[in-house]
Design a protein around this motif. Structure first.
Motif, PDB file in Angstrom:
ATOM      1  N   PRO A   1      32.226  55.726  18.751  1.00  0.00           N
ATOM      2  CA  PRO A   1      32.979  56.471  19.786  1.00  0.00           C
ATOM      3  C   PRO A   1      32.673  57.966  19.771  1.00  0.00           C
ATOM      4  CG  PRO A   1      34.408  54.907  18.682  1.00  0.00           C
ATOM      5  CD  PRO A   1      33.132  54.935  17.891  1.00  0.00           C
ATOM      6  N   VAL A   2      32.551  58.535  18.557  1.00  0.00           N
ATOM      7  CA  VAL A   2      32.253  59.969  18.471  1.00  0.00           C
ATOM      8  C   VAL A   2      30.853  60.249  19.004  1.00  0.00           C
ATOM      9  CG1 VAL A   2      31.982  61.923  16.902  1.00  0.00           C
ATOM     10  CG2 VAL A   2      33.816  60.263  16.529  1.00  0.00           C
ATOM     11  N   ALA A   3      29.896  59.349  18.674  1.00  0.00           N
ATOM     12  CA  ALA A   3      28.529  59.532  19.160  1.00  0.00           C
ATOM     13  C   ALA A   3      28.480  59.462  20.681  1.00  0.00           C
ATOM     14  CB  ALA A   3      27.619  58.472  18.543  1.00  0.00           C
ATOM     15  N   VAL A   4      29.230  58.510  21.243  1.00  0.00           N
ATOM     16  CA  VAL A   4      29.279  58.394  22.705  1.00  0.00           C
ATOM     17  C   VAL A   4      29.884  59.656  23.321  1.00  0.00           C
ATOM     18  CG1 VAL A   4      30.321  57.122  24.625  1.00  0.00           C
ATOM     19  CG2 VAL A   4      29.372  55.882  22.669  1.00  0.00           C
ATOM     20  N   PHE A   5      30.928  60.176  22.685  1.00  0.00           N
ATOM     21  CA  PHE A   5      31.569  61.396  23.201  1.00  0.00           C
ATOM     22  C   PHE A   5      30.601  62.581  23.156  1.00  0.00           C
ATOM     23  CE2 PHE A   5      33.891  65.332  22.255  1.00  0.00           C
ATOM     24  CZ  PHE A   5      34.603  65.460  23.435  1.00  0.00           C
ATOM     25  N   ILE A   6      29.821  62.677  22.079  1.00  0.00           N
ATOM     26  CA  ILE A   6      28.860  63.782  21.965  1.00  0.00           C
ATOM     27  C   ILE A   6      27.805  63.688  23.059  1.00  0.00           C
ATOM     28  CG2 ILE A   6      27.054  64.758  20.507  1.00  0.00           C
ATOM     29  CD1 ILE A   6      28.753  63.994  18.083  1.00  0.00           C
ATOM     30  N   VAL A   7      27.286  62.467  23.265  1.00  0.00           N
ATOM     31  CA  VAL A   7      26.283  62.282  24.325  1.00  0.00           C
ATOM     32  C   VAL A   7      26.879  62.625  25.685  1.00  0.00           C
ATOM     33  CG1 VAL A   7      24.852  60.577  25.519  1.00  0.00           C
ATOM     34  CG2 VAL A   7      25.002  60.553  23.017  1.00  0.00           C
ATOM     35  N   LEU A   8      28.116  62.162  25.910  1.00  0.00           N
ATOM     36  CA  LEU A   8      28.787  62.449  27.177  1.00  0.00           C
ATOM     37  C   LEU A   8      28.989  63.951  27.362  1.00  0.00           C
ATOM     38  CD1 LEU A   8      30.226  61.361  29.705  1.00  0.00           C
ATOM     39  CD2 LEU A   8      32.327  61.236  28.353  1.00  0.00           C
ATOM     40  N   SER A   9      29.338  64.647  26.287  1.00  0.00           N
ATOM     41  CA  SER A   9      29.546  66.095  26.363  1.00  0.00           C
ATOM     42  C   SER A   9      28.251  66.813  26.710  1.00  0.00           C
ATOM     43  CB  SER A   9      30.091  66.618  25.033  1.00  0.00           C
ATOM     44  OG  SER A   9      31.340  66.036  24.730  1.00  0.00           O
ATOM     45  N   VAL A  10      27.149  66.382  26.094  1.00  0.00           N
ATOM     46  CA  VAL A  10      25.856  67.010  26.378  1.00  0.00           C
ATOM     47  C   VAL A  10      25.458  66.787  27.837  1.00  0.00           C
ATOM     48  CG1 VAL A  10      23.395  66.977  25.845  1.00  0.00           C
ATOM     49  CG2 VAL A  10      25.074  66.886  23.995  1.00  0.00           C
ATOM     50  N   VAL A  11      25.599  65.529  28.286  1.00  0.00           N
ATOM     51  CA  VAL A  11      25.250  65.217  29.677  1.00  0.00           C
ATOM     52  C   VAL A  11      26.130  66.009  30.641  1.00  0.00           C
ATOM     53  CG1 VAL A  11      25.203  63.395  31.417  1.00  0.00           C
ATOM     54  CG2 VAL A  11      24.373  62.931  29.101  1.00  0.00           C
ATOM     55  N   THR A  12      27.430  66.055  30.334  1.00  0.00           N
ATOM     56  CA  THR A  12      28.357  66.796  31.192  1.00  0.00           C
ATOM     57  C   THR A  12      28.030  68.286  31.198  1.00  0.00           C
ATOM     58  OG1 THR A  12      30.115  65.197  30.730  1.00  0.00           O
ATOM     59  CG2 THR A  12      30.781  67.331  31.600  1.00  0.00           C
ATOM     60  N   GLY A  13      27.676  68.825  30.026  1.00  0.00           N
ATOM     61  CA  GLY A  13      27.323  70.236  29.947  1.00  0.00           C
ATOM     62  C   GLY A  13      26.101  70.571  30.780  1.00  0.00           C
ATOM     63  N   VAL A  14      25.072  69.723  30.675  1.00  0.00           N
ATOM     64  CA  VAL A  14      23.855  69.947  31.469  1.00  0.00           C
ATOM     65  C   VAL A  14      24.163  69.823  32.957  1.00  0.00           C
ATOM     66  CG1 VAL A  14      21.550  69.067  31.983  1.00  0.00           C
ATOM     67  CG2 VAL A  14      22.348  69.184  29.611  1.00  0.00           C
ATOM     68  N   TRP A  15      24.922  68.803  33.276  1.00  0.00           N
ATOM     69  CA  TRP A  15      25.309  68.569  34.672  1.00  0.00           C
ATOM     70  C   TRP A  15      26.125  69.757  35.207  1.00  0.00           C
ATOM     71  CZ3 TRP A  15      28.259  63.491  36.334  1.00  0.00           C
ATOM     72  CH2 TRP A  15      28.129  63.324  37.729  1.00  0.00           C
ATOM     73  N   GLY A  16      27.067  70.221  34.379  1.00  0.00           N
ATOM     74  CA  GLY A  16      27.886  71.363  34.786  1.00  0.00           C
ATOM     75  C   GLY A  16      27.063  72.625  34.960  1.00  0.00           C
ATOM     76  N   PHE A  17      26.065  72.831  34.079  1.00  0.00           N
ATOM     77  CA  PHE A  17      25.203  74.006  34.201  1.00  0.00           C
ATOM     78  C   PHE A  17      24.420  73.974  35.513  1.00  0.00           C
ATOM     79  CE2 PHE A  17      21.003  75.942  33.576  1.00  0.00           C
ATOM     80  CZ  PHE A  17      21.384  77.243  33.298  1.00  0.00           C
ATOM     81  N   ILE A  18      23.909  72.794  35.854  1.00  0.00           N
ATOM     82  CA  ILE A  18      23.157  72.660  37.114  1.00  0.00           C
ATOM     83  C   ILE A  18      24.065  72.969  38.303  1.00  0.00           C
ATOM     84  CG2 ILE A  18      21.952  71.029  38.612  1.00  0.00           C
ATOM     85  CD1 ILE A  18      21.002  69.595  36.057  1.00  0.00           C
ATOM     86  N   TYR A  19      25.291  72.431  38.259  1.00  0.00           N
ATOM     87  CA  TYR A  19      26.231  72.680  39.352  1.00  0.00           C
ATOM     88  C   TYR A  19      26.623  74.155  39.432  1.00  0.00           C
ATOM     89  CZ  TYR A  19      27.087  67.843  40.785  1.00  0.00           C
ATOM     90  OH  TYR A  19      26.964  66.581  41.305  1.00  0.00           O
ATOM     91  N   SER A  20      26.780  74.797  38.266  1.00  0.00           N
ATOM     92  CA  SER A  20      27.142  76.219  38.277  1.00  0.00           C
ATOM     93  C   SER A  20      26.037  77.052  38.909  1.00  0.00           C
ATOM     94  CB  SER A  20      27.436  76.703  36.858  1.00  0.00           C
ATOM     95  OG  SER A  20      26.259  76.716  36.065  1.00  0.00           O
ATOM     96  N   GLN A  21      24.779  76.669  38.657  1.00  0.00           N
ATOM     97  CA  GLN A  21      23.669  77.378  39.282  1.00  0.00           C
ATOM     98  C   GLN A  21      23.670  77.168  40.791  1.00  0.00           C
ATOM     99  OE1 GLN A  21      21.482  79.487  37.540  1.00  0.00           O
ATOM    100  NE2 GLN A  21      23.087  79.115  36.026  1.00  0.00           N
ATOM    101  N   ILE A  22      23.974  75.937  41.210  1.00  0.00           N
ATOM    102  CA  ILE A  22      24.036  75.652  42.646  1.00  0.00           C
ATOM    103  C   ILE A  22      25.171  76.443  43.297  1.00  0.00           C
ATOM    104  CG2 ILE A  22      24.490  73.849  44.352  1.00  0.00           C
ATOM    105  CD1 ILE A  22      23.154  71.864  42.437  1.00  0.00           C
ATOM    106  N   ASN A  23      26.358  76.425  42.662  1.00  0.00           N
ATOM    107  CA  ASN A  23      27.502  77.166  43.203  1.00  0.00           C
ATOM    108  C   ASN A  23      27.224  78.662  43.246  1.00  0.00           C
ATOM    109  OD1 ASN A  23      28.999  74.794  43.475  1.00  0.00           O
ATOM    110  ND2 ASN A  23      29.870  74.972  41.421  1.00  0.00           N
TER     111      ASN A  23
END
Length: 585
Positions: A530-552
């Motif tokens: 579960p912790v490993a899945v959360f870490i992967v999810l956090s990384v993906v979300t962070g990258v996704w959020g960074f891309i969206y912040s650049q778009i915004n």
């Protein structure tokens, strides 16, 4: 006062009908000139009592702070520059939190009174204000004169209450008693009886002194009140300030000779006397003789020669229009953990002249009482003797004061622009000042954000702090990520590695299972899945959020670019614009 057919104002140098230089000028007066005995009674008690009558030329709002370990108190004041009838500028502070003073405006006529020179001792709270406020002089009473009525502001430093008390008799009687008891070696009762006449005598003398002082304080207060009542009944017309200067009008024009601002209907400039309209030369008949015996009458129409003064309104609106801008863009703000936010971004830049401003000061004071109890326990020889309890009560005071209000600007379109101004802008702008104001506002279904992109008082060359719509953002999903993180840690703690085998066998293909079997150390720690899945999810979300912040950020940048270009243009040409405005005023 008139010359020819037109009323003469105090600032006129020439008659606007005939252009003749004015030898007799309209006179302004002070309240003391109108009432020579105004301060006679007051000066019997306060020889330094004085008044100032004049026009408010400039205002600046600032604060003073009183701070100790227990207190943090802010007080609001107006720093005024007042010009009297002789052209002398008087600078002092008045209480900005009084209702009468709250809406004081540039151009108002006031009379300020002080019974004795007063100074403000609290420290000026802001560094910018320290550069503006030149002294600590304070005027406790202010009368504001209008055409129809007057208003009075009264500070509590002038009070009818007498605060003196009788305590000297007690001190002297105790001292006398101790001297008789120890120095004269008298018994207790004789020493007490010996000190009694001293106590009675001093008490009577002190009581009589304070009685006279109280009567004097009340008489002084009544004299001041009577004097200010006379000031309060003195009208603007009596002071002569009702005809101080012509009120600026949209129809005003520029004199063709001295380039000063004058009324459109003025036949001559009241500053230099120049004629404003050179009328067409009337048609004339001229007789030309060809010889001594024959005359031929001919009529020659001469072309008219007309010079018209330039309209002030046209010049002002041309300047306003050049640096004004208004537009809006649709905007979609992309979010990772929530639906996209749709709305509109409004941008506007306005160069305008202050027509009106409404302002009010708001003070808020809070008190907090903190009680501290200290207990001291005493032991002797290991035995409990007793406890000493001390209780300390402390009061903490906090006071804040704010200036709130709206400013109305005249714009190039003729439609007034009204906006809620910040305290810094509201406190330093006077009616008639030119202000350049640019803003952006984001309006969506759930958000409404306002950004002051640029603000400057052109007339006074004061720039203000700004913010940018580029900083707009919203945080969604933070609580969800925290909840997921706590859940993953809880699952890893509660379940063992073998509890995850069925889940792994279901989700991972056979090839993956064979690969995992080659790494037994991984299989042994499947409880951390579960912790490993959360870490992967956090990384993906962070990258996704960074891309969206650049778009915004890119969308916000494109939206505000046009406004920023206009602000840059104005900033580069600020000196030129300021010079043009000064000529018009």
């Amino acid at each position: 006062m008139q010359h020819c057919q037109t009323t003469v104002y105090a600032t006129d140098l020439h008659c606007c009908d005939c252009g003749e230089a004015l030898e007799q000028k309209r006179q302004m007066h002070t309240v003391e000139e109108l009432s020579p005995d105004l301060l006679v009674d007051v000066k019997n008690y306060a020889p330094q009592a004085s008044t100032i009558t004049g026009v408010v030329k400039s205002m600046y709002y600032y604060k003073r702070r009183y701070k100790t370990n227990n207190d943090n108190m802010l007080y609001g004041y107006w720093w005024l520059e007042v010009e009297d009838k002789d052209g002398i500028i008087h600078e002092f502070s008045v209480d900005a939190e009084k209702d009468v003073i709250a809406n004081l405006q540039k151009g108002n006529v006031i009379t300020a009174f002080q019974e004795t020179p007063l100074t403000l001792n609290y420290r000026i709270a802001d560094g910018n204000a320290r550069r503006v406020v030149k002294n600590d002089r304070f005027m406790p009473v202010v009368i504001v004169h209008f055409a129809d009525q007057q208003y009075r502001s009264w500070d509590k430093t002038i009070s009818r209450n007498y605060t003196g008390g009788t305590i000297l008799w007690l001190v002297l009687s105790v001292i006398t008693f101790l001297i008789m008891l120890f120095a004269a070696k008298l018994e207790f009762l004789p020493a007490l009886l010996a000190s009694l006449p001293v106590a009675i005598g001093v008490f009577m003398a002190e009581h009589n002194y304070h009685k006279k002082a109280k009567a004097k304080q009340e008489a002084k207060y009544d004299a001041i009140l009577a004097a200010t009542d006379v000031m309060l009944s003195t009208t603007l017309n009596q002071l002569g300030y009702n005809m101080l200067a012509r009120t600026p009008s949209k129809s005003d024009v520029i004199c063709i000779s001295c380039q000063q601002r004058i009324s459109q209907d003025a036949a001559h400039c009241y500053c230099c006397g120049a004629k404003q309209h050179v009328e067409a030369i009337a048609e004339k008949e001229q007789s030309l003789a060809k010889d001594d015996e024959q005359a031929i009458s001919i009529q020659k129409a001469l072309e008219p020669s007309i010079t018209k003064p330039t309209s002030i309104a046209q010049l002002e609106h041309a300047i306003m229009d050049e640096y004004s801008l208004a537009y809006e863009n649709d905007y979609v703000h992309k979010n990772v953990w929530a639906r996209n936010e749709k709305g509109t971004i409004h941008h506007r830049a306005v160069l305008g002249k202050v027509l009106e401003k409404e302002q009010s000061a708001h003070a808020n004071e809070t008190r907090q009482t903190v009680t501290t109890t200290e207990t001291t326990t005493t032991y002797r020889g290991g035995m409990y003797v007793g406890s000493d309890v001390k209780e300390r009560v402390e009061v903490y005071r906090n006071r804040s004061t704010t200036l709130k209000g709206e400013i109305m600007l005249e714009t190039a379109s003729g439609e007034p622009f009204i906006f809620k101004a910040g305290e810094d802008l509201l406190g330093s702008v006077d009616i008639g000042d030119w202000v350049y104001y640019a803003f952006s506002s984001v309006d969506t279904k759930r958000y409404s954000e306002y950004y002051r992109e640029y603000a400057v008082n052109v007339s006074k060359d004061i720039k203000y702090n700004n913010s940018s719509v580029r900083n707009f953002g919203m945080v969604h999903g933070f609580n969800r990520m925290v909840l997921l993180g706590l859940t993953s840690v809880g699952l890893a703690w509660y379940f063992d590695a073998q509890d995850f085998y069925p889940l792994v066998n279901t989700l991972v293909p056979d090839a993956g299972i064979d690969l995992l079997n080659n790494y037994p150390q991984v299989v042994e720690h499947l409880d951390g899945l579960p912790v490993a899945v959360f870490i992967v999810l956090s990384v993906v979300t962070g990258v996704w959020g960074f891309i969206y912040s650049q778009i915004n950020g890119s969308r916000l940048k494109r939206s505000v670019k046009k406004l920023e270009s206009m602000i840059t243009k104005f900033s580069k040409q600020f000196d030129k614009v300021s010079e043009q405005i000064n000529k018009l005023n």
